[in-house]
Design a protein around this motif. Structure first.
Motif, short mmCIF file in Angstrom:
data_model
loop_
_atom_site.label_atom_id
_atom_site.label_comp_id
_atom_site.label_asym_id
_atom_site.label_seq_id
_atom_site.Cartn_x
_atom_site.Cartn_y
_atom_site.Cartn_z
N LEU A 33 1.72 0.10 3.20
CA LEU A 33 2.00 1.32 3.96
C LEU A 33 3.51 1.35 4.18
N ILE A 34 4.17 2.17 3.38
CA ILE A 34 5.63 2.15 3.29
C ILE A 34 6.22 3.46 3.80
N GLN A 160 -4.66 6.13 -6.01
CA GLN A 160 -4.40 4.78 -5.49
C GLN A 160 -3.16 4.77 -4.61
N ILE A 161 -2.19 5.62 -4.96
CA ILE A 161 -0.94 5.72 -4.20
C ILE A 161 -0.79 7.16 -3.72
N ILE A 162 -0.62 7.32 -2.41
CA ILE A 162 -0.50 8.63 -1.78
C ILE A 162 0.89 8.77 -1.19
N ILE A 163 1.62 9.80 -1.63
CA ILE A 163 2.94 10.08 -1.09
C ILE A 163 2.82 11.30 -0.18
N LEU A 164 3.16 11.14 1.08
CA LEU A 164 3.10 12.24 2.05
C LEU A 164 4.52 12.61 2.45
N ASP A 165 4.92 13.83 2.10
CA ASP A 165 6.27 14.32 2.40
C ASP A 165 6.24 15.14 3.69
N GLY A 190 -7.97 0.66 1.13
CA GLY A 190 -7.37 0.14 -0.09
C GLY A 190 -6.36 1.04 -0.78
N LYS A 191 -5.92 2.12 -0.12
CA LYS A 191 -4.94 3.02 -0.72
C LYS A 191 -3.53 2.67 -0.22
N ALA A 192 -2.56 2.79 -1.11
CA ALA A 192 -1.16 2.59 -0.72
C ALA A 192 -0.56 3.93 -0.31
N PHE A 193 0.38 3.89 0.62
CA PHE A 193 1.04 5.10 1.11
C PHE A 193 2.55 4.95 1.05
N ILE A 194 3.22 6.05 0.70
CA ILE A 194 4.65 6.20 0.92
C ILE A 194 4.81 7.41 1.83
N LEU A 195 5.33 7.19 3.02
CA LEU A 195 5.50 8.26 4.01
C LEU A 195 6.96 8.64 4.11
N ILE A 196 7.25 9.92 3.96
CA ILE A 196 8.60 10.44 4.14
C ILE A 196 8.57 11.30 5.39
#
Length: 260
Positions: A33-34, A160-165, A190-196
């Motif tokens: 969770l990034i 698998q990877i979710i980017i939320l802007d 089990g999902k990876a996140f990139i949060l902006i």
């Protein structure tokens, strides 16, 4: 589901004489969770556009689970497991919430049975406690509900990877708490996140790791506590070398209060 591994190598994007992203490299291993932060114009949205195929890098490579994806179309990248939302929501405003949910499900699997896709749509709406608005037109939704709908549409792709802007921009505090919970729940599944996000309180509370961009370069990659007191990060936000004791999260408060 295979182990998540995103590998970004020396990613660079030039627009004429302007270098918007400069040799950015990082990896994601498993359901991390990034948070991705940086001053306005730091290159966050450009990095996102490169990751999901909206833009083609000038140089560098992106691998997802061993498969090179840089240069692929957004729909191709979505099909192999990376999806994103947009800072400005992009719902089909003349369609209902349920119809909006069906679109990505049918697009992902062109041979899918509509009944099966519909069943999944109702499951996602139920998870988001949004089923009571299934027949409302998207144009009638509030800004926060639009964000929720976009998250639901993304979950229909099962990435698998979710980017939320900017998932919290313009969202009512109560709905923000719900989105916060949904992110934690999906991450635990089990999902990876990139949060902006420019909401520093939330980004520091949610994220286990932070990537910090400045003028297109990655200047820090570490835990929120490490980043909070990193002199390089503080200088990037303040532009003052003698303000090393001011945490980044407090810098945002100072900006909001008009102190800097």
């Amino acid at each position: 589901m295979s182990e998540i591994h995103l590998q970004v190598n020396n990613l660079t994007k030039d627009f004429g004489g302007l270098r918007a992203v400069n040799n950015v490299s990082f990896e994601i291993h498993g359901p991390e969770l990034i948070g991705m932060i940086g001053p306005n114009g730091a290159g966050k949205t450009t990095v996102t556009n490169l990751l999901n195929g909206a833009m083609v890098p000038s140089s560098g490579t992106i691998y997802l689970n061993g498969q090179r994806i840089d240069g692929n179309k957004p729909y191709q990248i979505a099909r192999v497991g990376l999806g994103r939302t947009f800072q400005v929501t992009r719902s089909f405003r003349r369609m209902t919430v349920l119809e909006n949910m069906l679109v990505p499900g049918m697009a992902l699997h062109t041979t899918a049975n509509r009944k099966d896709v519909g069943k999944k749509a109702w499951e996602v709406l139920d998870f988001l406690t949004f089923e009571h608005q299934a027949n409302d037109y998207a144009r009638s939704l509030s800004g926060g509900q639009q964000k929720l709908l976009e998250l639901g549409r993304l979950l229909m792709l099962d990435p698998q990877i979710i980017i939320l802007d900017e998932p919290f921009a313009g969202v009512h505090p109560k709905l923000m708490e719900k989105i916060y919970e949904y992110i934690n729940t999906v991450n635990a599944q089990g999902k990876a996140f990139i949060l902006i996000s420019h909401d520093m309180d939330t980004i520091f509370a949610l994220s286990k790791r932070l990537l910090v961009l400045d003028f297109g370069s990655l200047i820090a990659d570490g835990t929120p506590e490490e980043v909070r007191h990193d002199p390089v990060v503080i200088e990037a936000y303040l532009g003052e070398e003698d303000e090393e004791d001011v945490p980044v999260v407090d810098v945002y408060h100072m900006v909001e209060e008009g102190e800097i």
